[in-house]
Design a protein around this motif. Structure first.
Motif, PDB file in Angstrom:
ATOM      1  N   ILE C 215       0.838  -1.197   0.000  1.00 48.72           N
ATOM      2  CA  ILE C 215       0.000   0.000   0.000  1.00 48.72           C
ATOM      3  C   ILE C 215       0.872   1.246   0.000  1.00 48.72           C
ATOM      4  CG2 ILE C 215      -1.730   1.292   1.304  1.00 48.72           C
ATOM      5  CD1 ILE C 215      -2.880  -1.213   0.229  1.00 48.72           C
ATOM      6  N   MET C 216       1.980   1.197   0.749  1.00 47.06           N
ATOM      7  CA  MET C 216       2.796   2.405   0.915  1.00 47.06           C
ATOM      8  C   MET C 216       3.637   2.720  -0.316  1.00 47.06           C
ATOM      9  SD  MET C 216       1.716   3.515   3.510  1.00 47.06           S
ATOM     10  CE  MET C 216       2.714   4.984   3.521  1.00 47.06           C
ATOM     11  N   GLY C 217       3.789   1.802  -1.221  1.00 44.11           N
ATOM     12  CA  GLY C 217       4.569   2.085  -2.409  1.00 44.11           C
ATOM     13  C   GLY C 217       6.051   2.177  -2.089  1.00 44.11           C
ATOM     14  N   PHE C 218       6.824   2.643  -3.043  1.00 42.24           N
ATOM     15  CA  PHE C 218       8.268   2.584  -2.862  1.00 42.24           C
ATOM     16  C   PHE C 218       8.935   3.953  -2.881  1.00 42.24           C
ATOM     17  CE2 PHE C 218       6.894  -1.527  -4.112  1.00 42.24           C
ATOM     18  CZ  PHE C 218       7.632  -2.370  -3.312  1.00 42.24           C
ATOM     19  N   SER C 219       8.132   4.996  -2.665  1.00 47.52           N
ATOM     20  CA  SER C 219       8.727   6.327  -2.583  1.00 47.52           C
ATOM     21  C   SER C 219       9.450   6.441  -1.242  1.00 47.52           C
ATOM     22  CB  SER C 219       7.628   7.376  -2.668  1.00 47.52           C
ATOM     23  OG  SER C 219       6.780   7.257  -1.551  1.00 47.52           O
ATOM     24  N   PRO C 220      10.380   7.396  -1.119  1.00 41.31           N
ATOM     25  CA  PRO C 220      11.116   7.543   0.155  1.00 41.31           C
ATOM     26  C   PRO C 220      10.164   7.760   1.323  1.00 41.31           C
ATOM     27  CG  PRO C 220      12.073   8.926  -1.553  1.00 41.31           C
ATOM     28  CD  PRO C 220      10.861   8.308  -2.149  1.00 41.31           C
ATOM     29  N   VAL C 221       9.115   8.569   1.125  1.00 35.18           N
ATOM     30  CA  VAL C 221       8.162   8.818   2.207  1.00 35.18           C
ATOM     31  C   VAL C 221       7.484   7.506   2.597  1.00 35.18           C
ATOM     32  CG1 VAL C 221       6.121  10.111   2.906  1.00 35.18           C
ATOM     33  CG2 VAL C 221       7.789  11.150   1.351  1.00 35.18           C
ATOM     34  N   GLY C 222       7.126   6.732   1.570  1.00 34.72           N
ATOM     35  CA  GLY C 222       6.500   5.447   1.818  1.00 34.72           C
ATOM     36  C   GLY C 222       7.370   4.544   2.663  1.00 34.72           C
ATOM     37  N   TRP C 223       8.650   4.473   2.302  1.00 34.84           N
ATOM     38  CA  TRP C 223       9.600   3.662   3.058  1.00 34.84           C
ATOM     39  C   TRP C 223       9.659   4.115   4.504  1.00 34.84           C
ATOM     40  CZ3 TRP C 223      11.600  -0.829   2.492  1.00 34.84           C
ATOM     41  CH2 TRP C 223      11.833  -1.361   1.221  1.00 34.84           C
ATOM     42  N   LEU C 224       9.729   5.442   4.668  1.00 35.01           N
ATOM     43  CA  LEU C 224       9.883   5.997   6.005  1.00 35.01           C
ATOM     44  C   LEU C 224       8.683   5.625   6.870  1.00 35.01           C
ATOM     45  CD1 LEU C 224      11.806   7.846   7.628  1.00 35.01           C
ATOM     46  CD2 LEU C 224      10.170   9.679   7.163  1.00 35.01           C
ATOM     47  N   VAL C 225       7.468   5.901   6.347  1.00 40.26           N
ATOM     48  CA  VAL C 225       6.251   5.629   7.120  1.00 40.26           C
ATOM     49  C   VAL C 225       6.165   4.141   7.429  1.00 40.26           C
ATOM     50  CG1 VAL C 225       3.744   5.683   7.076  1.00 40.26           C
ATOM     51  CG2 VAL C 225       5.049   7.598   6.155  1.00 40.26           C
ATOM     52  N   TYR C 226       6.429   3.331   6.412  1.00 44.21           N
ATOM     53  CA  TYR C 226       6.386   1.876   6.589  1.00 44.21           C
ATOM     54  C   TYR C 226       7.330   1.441   7.703  1.00 44.21           C
ATOM     55  CZ  TYR C 226       7.497  -2.992   5.575  1.00 44.21           C
ATOM     56  OH  TYR C 226       7.729  -4.336   5.678  1.00 44.21           O
ATOM     57  N   GLY C 227       8.577   1.960   7.611  1.00 46.01           N
ATOM     58  CA  GLY C 227       9.580   1.568   8.594  1.00 46.01           C
ATOM     59  C   GLY C 227       9.166   1.970  10.005  1.00 46.01           C
ATOM     60  N   VAL C 228       8.669   3.203  10.151  1.00 44.57           N
ATOM     61  CA  VAL C 228       8.296   3.698  11.474  1.00 44.57           C
ATOM     62  C   VAL C 228       7.149   2.855  12.044  1.00 44.57           C
ATOM     63  CG1 VAL C 228       7.207   5.619  12.689  1.00 44.57           C
ATOM     64  CG2 VAL C 228       9.102   6.043  11.122  1.00 44.57           C
ATOM     65  N   VAL C 229       6.115   2.607  11.219  1.00 42.72           N
ATOM     66  CA  VAL C 229       4.949   1.868  11.717  1.00 42.72           C
ATOM     67  C   VAL C 229       5.323   0.435  12.067  1.00 42.72           C
ATOM     68  CG1 VAL C 229       2.691   0.981  11.069  1.00 42.72           C
ATOM     69  CG2 VAL C 229       3.292   3.301  10.509  1.00 42.72           C
ATOM     70  N   LEU C 272      -2.139  -6.827  16.831  1.00 46.45           N
ATOM     71  CA  LEU C 272      -3.114  -6.855  15.735  1.00 46.45           C
ATOM     72  C   LEU C 272      -2.579  -6.115  14.519  1.00 46.45           C
ATOM     73  CD1 LEU C 272      -6.700  -6.362  17.176  1.00 46.45           C
ATOM     74  CD2 LEU C 272      -5.703  -8.348  16.114  1.00 46.45           C
ATOM     75  N   GLY C 273      -1.893  -4.970  14.774  1.00 47.15           N
ATOM     76  CA  GLY C 273      -1.359  -4.197  13.656  1.00 47.15           C
ATOM     77  C   GLY C 273      -0.439  -5.044  12.798  1.00 47.15           C
ATOM     78  N   LYS C 274       0.410  -5.835  13.461  1.00 47.23           N
ATOM     79  CA  LYS C 274       1.329  -6.678  12.699  1.00 47.23           C
ATOM     80  C   LYS C 274       0.550  -7.720  11.895  1.00 47.23           C
ATOM     81  CE  LYS C 274       5.407  -9.529  13.146  1.00 47.23           C
ATOM     82  NZ  LYS C 274       4.897 -10.912  13.138  1.00 47.23           N
ATOM     83  N   LEU C 275      -0.388  -8.393  12.549  1.00 46.89           N
ATOM     84  CA  LEU C 275      -1.167  -9.417  11.847  1.00 46.89           C
ATOM     85  C   LEU C 275      -1.948  -8.800  10.686  1.00 46.89           C
ATOM     86  CD1 LEU C 275      -2.579 -11.482  14.843  1.00 46.89           C
ATOM     87  CD2 LEU C 275      -0.915 -12.220  13.169  1.00 46.89           C
ATOM     88  N   TYR C 276      -2.601  -7.670  10.959  1.00 45.79           N
ATOM     89  CA  TYR C 276      -3.395  -7.002   9.915  1.00 45.79           C
ATOM     90  C   TYR C 276      -2.519  -6.645   8.722  1.00 45.79           C
ATOM     91  CZ  TYR C 276      -7.406  -6.023  13.035  1.00 45.79           C
ATOM     92  OH  TYR C 276      -8.482  -6.103  13.862  1.00 45.79           O
ATOM     93  N   SER C 277      -1.375  -6.013   9.006  1.00 41.25           N
ATOM     94  CA  SER C 277      -0.597  -5.519   7.865  1.00 41.25           C
ATOM     95  C   SER C 277       0.005  -6.679   7.074  1.00 41.25           C
ATOM     96  CB  SER C 277       0.466  -4.521   8.307  1.00 41.25           C
ATOM     97  OG  SER C 277       1.155  -4.973   9.419  1.00 41.25           O
ATOM     98  N   GLU C 278       0.320  -7.780   7.770  1.00 38.65           N
ATOM     99  CA  GLU C 278       0.790  -8.947   7.021  1.00 38.65           C
ATOM    100  C   GLU C 278      -0.322  -9.462   6.108  1.00 38.65           C
ATOM    101  OE1 GLU C 278       2.193 -11.650   9.929  1.00 38.65           O
ATOM    102  OE2 GLU C 278       4.133 -10.644  10.075  1.00 38.65           O
ATOM    103  N   GLN C 279      -1.543  -9.390   6.619  1.00 36.13           N
ATOM    104  CA  GLN C 279      -2.681  -9.838   5.825  1.00 36.13           C
ATOM    105  C   GLN C 279      -2.865  -8.931   4.599  1.00 36.13           C
ATOM    106  OE1 GLN C 279      -3.877 -12.573   7.131  1.00 36.13           O
ATOM    107  NE2 GLN C 279      -5.029 -12.890   5.259  1.00 36.13           N
ATOM    108  N   VAL C 280      -2.705  -7.614   4.826  1.00 38.58           N
ATOM    109  CA  VAL C 280      -2.855  -6.676   3.706  1.00 38.58           C
ATOM    110  C   VAL C 280      -1.768  -6.939   2.668  1.00 38.58           C
ATOM    111  CG1 VAL C 280      -2.740  -4.256   3.061  1.00 38.58           C
ATOM    112  CG2 VAL C 280      -3.988  -4.918   5.092  1.00 38.58           C
ATOM    113  N   GLU C 281      -0.565  -7.272   3.160  1.00 40.38           N
ATOM    114  CA  GLU C 281       0.511  -7.538   2.204  1.00 40.38           C
ATOM    115  C   GLU C 281       0.272  -8.819   1.414  1.00 40.38           C
ATOM    116  OE1 GLU C 281       4.166  -7.491   4.349  1.00 40.38           O
ATOM    117  OE2 GLU C 281       4.292  -5.312   4.288  1.00 40.38           O
ATOM    118  N   GLY C 282      -0.517  -9.714   1.984  1.00 35.73           N
ATOM    119  CA  GLY C 282      -0.717 -11.000   1.316  1.00 35.73           C
ATOM    120  C   GLY C 282      -1.909 -11.039   0.379  1.00 35.73           C
TER     121      GLY C 282
END
Lengths: 419, 257, 382
Positions: C215-229, C272-282
């Motif tokens: 969802i976050m894409g591969f822009s630098p901002v996307g990476w940053l937000v993804y990494g922080v969350v 839950l956040g971890k489980l949810y986001s893994e589900q979204v990635e899948g």
């Protein structure tokens, strides 16, 4: 009206004996009983919960006391039953929705109002005393010309959830449940403290960056005890849970004796599992001497692990591929050989993976069990907390976090390898 | 005509107190050395019929004779001994995926060896030699110590055949042996089965999905529809009308080569 | 015996070799620790102190231990297939065809593990672990099978449990001046779990999309937000609920249900956040492509392509978490989180075993019912 048999059985009717008729009556009659009763119980239970919660909120908000019904208990019981009857007769109730059925005319059309009325009246003499349900179809259905049929969306337009009775019910339930929960657990002073007193934990966080170095060696030793508690508990639990899991797998335990063993083990295990390891630790600390704190903690983890692993293992056993069992049986192998060549190869890896997972949980639990005196690092933490030694407590927490994180990572990596 | 090798009399199988009828009064005979193909739609009772013959599924009614023995009367213990003579291969191969091909093939000898030895994985030298010979026969000798799940579908089915060969069977039951395979591999697998039938004189009962395969390999065909026997005769006898009768009006014959 | 005469300079392989050496070193270190433990335990110290003397060494001991274990590890690496090499699958195959005999009897499949170096080492480590565990955990079977007099007393009293205070508040047990009955406290406990689950899921749901790579894409901002969350999820998840409860109990007030709710909520968000986001990635990327092709914005993609795919498993995870939260909330009072645990530990301290039995029985009934309910619902959803 005779039950609807498939064609084959209609042809074979002459061969049927009285016993077959009795068995048939029980099979179809009990099936009916189960179906209608579960729907009725679901509806009554649902309405009862809604009623209790609503009353709880009203009482709580008006007087500040805790109470459950506004009316006497007998009135509550009658009201619940009546509401369920009305709901089932004049609409599509929660129970109907769960069972995926709806009320239709026997010929398939929409029920007329007078039929629903008859259904409602007869519900009281058929469902409440249960006798009507032993007939097939049940008495109240037979007399009103209505029947519960599988629900289909064919030829319907879907309604939005807020226009279905179940939707309204669930929304109301959620609303009062949250209201009740908030009103009883959260007080205004606590909320104010939550937003104004964050500073009190500063001493805690500070110790994360400047840990008390004088207690590091002691903490590491306690940590080792915790790790070994988890390891021995897991190891012993595996030894007990593996044989038990075979007795707790539905597909392997057939027949009357098999099923009773299965049921006894499953029920015992789920009861044991419902008690947190901490409570088990209290028990075992009394059982063995208090000086043997790590042993008591280990026993607590062991008991909980046995029940949890047995369940996980047995569920895995229940989902093994029956094809391989067929294939090995077809070669003329006996039961033990089937077990060795068809069952065990399928479960080895999942079992190891579950064990690692449980080991991971046990490490977390071992720290918690220590808090009630079960030895290891948890005991150290509690000691410092009791003595208001925040820096030391923070240091110990830092170690716990590091340990849990490391074990979590390790077990996840290993499990990924196994899968 | 000689005494038939396999006799099935009034075989009926119902599940769940009559809610599901899998087989309805099926009777037929098979001569020794025949290649009998069973055709029919999915759910027409082909698998149930095959499994009734080695009693992986207990028939509700009816009798089955193999070589003059009424196997529906055998005790479980006697049945286990009798199953050694009946090889079986499956649609989804049913191999021990995590074990080597060799182990899989050796499981064909379980019925011939004492239990304690097989539990430890010890098989006599003669069995291992036989296993290698059978693997050579299906062309998988060099894969003997490869894990079964590393093989392709066709190779896995050939391992299944080798496992059946280990039993030195008189009768082979093949439950849709090629349904999970692509057309080219299908023929190679069918040819191994045909070879067993021709060279070792094994009587074969195979259920197949495609009529073209049935015509090509079968010496006789029976057809099941909703658990009932609707056809019994030579492959040539199935014409367009018969075909529609078995597979339903909308069916269209597909050629597979 | 295989001697490594050539040293390949392939960096990936070098890294693996070093890792294998490290693993061997660690396992020998473990052996050394075990030896030291037993030496300390039996010869040098009086038994009462054994617990705190596990790492006592003479001054020259530390370097000796470090170097000695390293030497052992290197020796193992050089002389055969060591445990570290086995773990990293660094096998050196003998370059010769198998004899017919070897092929027939299955030598090609390898020696039985107890005749290989790594196998011997693994068995040694396992035996050492059992022996060490036995001593460190102070396993005492006699104590287990011959319970103390106090234990017999407890068993005598706990059956049958005394449900006197199930509906009627126990006057002796007060929280902030108000006496509570078992039922009232149990209801409060379940409500704590409910609030924590609802709050946690409500926060985790939007956050999980920020923690999903696709969802976050591969822009630098996307990476940053993804990494922080994702970092937030990982760090907060590895801190146990009980530790959070300690923090909040100090923060708000010892024994306040709000402290328990906050602790459960924080852990729920992270888990839950971890489980949810893994589900979204899948998720299946097909519908996403379809919505993008139809000109949908990112929000529309989430609404029409992502959500429909993940909602069932989101419900399943939430129910699973609810189940865990109910269990946790029954004992969170131990560290100041409030709920039925307060009563449990009060009766335990007073030695009121019959009353304690009633509390435990209530907990069992409620936890069991919730477990059953959430299990059935999950079956329904998935």
């Amino acid at each position: 009206m005779a039950p609807r048999y498939p064609e084959a059985f209609v042809h074979e009717k002459p061969e049927w004996t009285v016993w077959n008729r009795i068995a048939d009556f029980l099979y179809f009659g009990l099936g009916n009983l189960r179906k209608h009763l579960s729907i009725a119980l679901l509806d009554m239970g649902g309405i009862a919960i809604l009623w209790i919660l609503t009353s709880y909120v009203i009482i709580r908000l008006s007087t500040g006391e805790i109470g459950y019904t506004l009316v006497p208990w007998w009135a509550f019981g009658l009201g619940v039953a009546e509401a369920a009857a009305l709901w089932e007769s004049f609409g599509r109730s929660f129970g109907h929705r769960v069972a995926r059925v709806e009320l239709r005319r026997v010929d398939g059309g929409d029920p007329a109002l007078h039929q629903r009325f008859a259904y409602w009246l007869l519900w009281h003499v058929s469902v409440l005393p249960l006798v009507g349900l032993l007939f097939s179809p049940p008495l109240h259905e037979r007399a009103s010309g209505l029947a519960l049929r599988p629900f289909t969306m064919e030829g319907r337009t879907p309604k939005p959830w807020w226009r279905t009775s179940t939707g309204i019910y669930v929304a109301w339930l959620m609303g009062v449940a949250l209201l009740a929960a908030i009103s009883v657990t959260i007080s205004w002073e606590d909320l104010v403290r939550l937003f104004t007193r964050a500073g009190t934990t500063a001493k805690f966080w500070r110790s994360f960056f400047s840990p008390d170095t004088s207690i590091i060696l002691k903490t590491v030793r306690a940590l080792i005890v915790t790790v070994f508690m988890a390891m021995t508990a897991t190891a012993f639990a595996v030894m007990v849970a593996v044989p038990l899991s075979f007795l707790a797998a539905r597909n392997l335990m057939r027949g009357l004796i098999g099923r009773s063993i299965y049921t006894v083990i499953r029920v015992t295990m789920s009861i044991i599992r419902s008690i947190e390891p901490v409570v088990w630790a209290i028990f075992f600390l009394v059982w063995v001497r208090v000086e043997l704190a790590p042993f008591a903690g280990m026993l607590a983890l062991f008991v909980h692990s046995v029940s949890d692993l047995t369940k996980l293992y047995a569920e895995r056993l229940e989902s093994i591929d029956p094809g391989l069992i067929e294939a090995i049986t077809a070669t003329g192998a006996n039961r033990l050989q089937v077990l060795r060549y068809a069952v065990i190869p399928q479960i080895v890896n999942p079992y190891i993976s579950f064990t690692l997972y449980r080991w991971d949980i046990n490490i977390r639990m071992a720290t918690v069990v220590g808090v009630v005196g079960g030895g290891g690092i948890g005991q150290a933490l509690f000691f410092y907390l009791k003595g208001n030694l925040w820096t030391q407590a923070g240091t110990v927490m830092l170690f716990i976090i590091a340990l849990v994180w490391a074990i979590d990572y390790l077990s996840a990596r290993l499990r990924a390898k196994l899968a | 005509m000689a005494e038939p090798y396999l006799v099935v009399e009034h075989l009926t199988k119902v599940y769940e107190r009559g809610h599901v009828v899998a087989l309805k009064d099926v009777s037929f005979e098979v001569q020794k050395g025949e290649f009998l193909v069973i055709i029919g739609l999915s759910g027409s009772g082909k698998s149930t019929l095959l499994r009734c013959i080695n009693r992986l599924i207990e028939p509700t009614k009816g009798r089955i004779f193999i070589d003059g023995v009424e196997i529906t009367r055998l005790s479980p213990r006697q049945m286990r001994r009798f199953r050694r003579k009946i090889g079986m291969i499956f649609q989804h191969f049913n191999l021990i995926k995590r074990a080597t091909v060799m182990t899989n093939v050796l499981t064909g000898r379980l019925g011939y060896n004492p239990t304690w030895k097989t539990l430890l994985g010890l098989f006599p030298r003669s069995d291992r030699e036989l296993a290698l010979r059978n693997l050579e026969r299906v062309g998988l000798l060099e894969k003997a110590y490869v894990r079964a799940d590393e093989l392709s579908g066709g190779q896995q089915q050939r391992v299944g055949i080798a496992r059946a060969l280990m039993q030195q069977p008189e009768l082979l039951l093949a439950d849709e042996p090629v349904s999970a395979l692509d057309p080219a591999t299908s023929h190679s697998v069918m040819q191994y089965i045909e070879q067993m039938n021709r060279e070792d004189g094994v009587t074969v009962l195979a259920s197949l999905h495609f009529l073209s395969l049935a015509r090509r390999y079968g010496t006789r065909i029976i057809a099941l529809k909703d658990g009932e026997l609707v056809f019994d005769g030579a492959p040539e006898e199935i014409d367009d009308r018969k075909f529609k009768e078995i597979y339903g009006e909308e069916a269209e014959e597909v050629e597979i080569r | 015996m295989t001697i490594y005469s050539t040293f390949k300079t392939d960096p990936a392989r070098l890294r693996r070799r070093l890792l294998a050496l490290l693993l061997d070193w660690m396992s020998w270190g473990y052996v050394a620790y075990g030896v030291m433990y037993f030496l300390n335990d039996y010869w040098w110290r009086i038994p009462l102190e054994r617990f705190y003397t596990t790492l006592t060494l003479p001054p020259w001991g530390w370097p000796a231990a470090v170097l000695g274990t390293l030497a052992m590890a290197i020796l193992c690496e050089l002389t055969g297939y060591s445990l570290g090499e086995r773990a990293l699958k660094l096998e050196v195959k003998e370059e010769r065809p198998l004899t017919k005999e070897e092929f027939l009897m299955g030598r090609a499949a390898g020696k039985p593990f107890w005749r290989t170096q790594w196998g011997v080492m693994a068995v040694l480590l396992l035996a050492l672990t059992v022996a060490l565990g036995w001593h460190i955990v102070k396993i005492d079977l006699e104590a287990l099978f011959r319970p103390s007099r106090r234990a017999r007393e407890m068993l005598g009293e706990i059956f049958p449990p005394d449900f006197r205070y199930f509906l009627v508040p126990d006057p002796a047990f007060e929280l902030r001046g108000v006496p509570y009955s078992i039922l009232n406290l149990m209801v409060i406990t379940v409500f704590m779990a409910l609030l924590a689950t609802v709050l946690g899921a409500a926060v985790a749901l939007p956050l999980s999309f920020f923690g999903a790579r696709n969802i976050m894409g591969f822009s630098p901002v996307g990476w940053l937000v993804y990494g922080v969350v994702r970092g937030f999820f990982n760090v907060f998840r590895s801190i146990e609920t009980m530790l959070w409860a300690v923090v909040f109990a100090i923060w708000i007030r010892w024994g306040s249900p709000l402290a328990g709710i906050m602790a459960l909520t924080i852990h729920t968000i992270a888990a839950l956040g971890k489980l949810y986001s893994e589900q979204v990635e899948g998720i299946d990327p097909g519908p996403v492509e379809a919505v993008v092709a139809a000109g949908g914005s990112r929000l529309e993609v989430i609404r029409y392509a992502v959500l429909p795919q993940v909602v069932p498993s989101f419900w399943a995870f939430t129910l699973y978490r609810w189940d865990i939260n109910v269990r946790m909330s029954t004992v969170i009072a131990l560290v100041g989180g409030g709920g039925i645990g307060d009563m449990l530990f009060y009766y335990k301290n007073e030695g009121e075993w019959a009353l304690l039995g009633a509390v435990v029985a209530t907990i069992v009934a409620v936890v069991w019912a919730m477990d059953y309910l959430s299990g059935r619902l999950r079956e329904r959803i998935v």
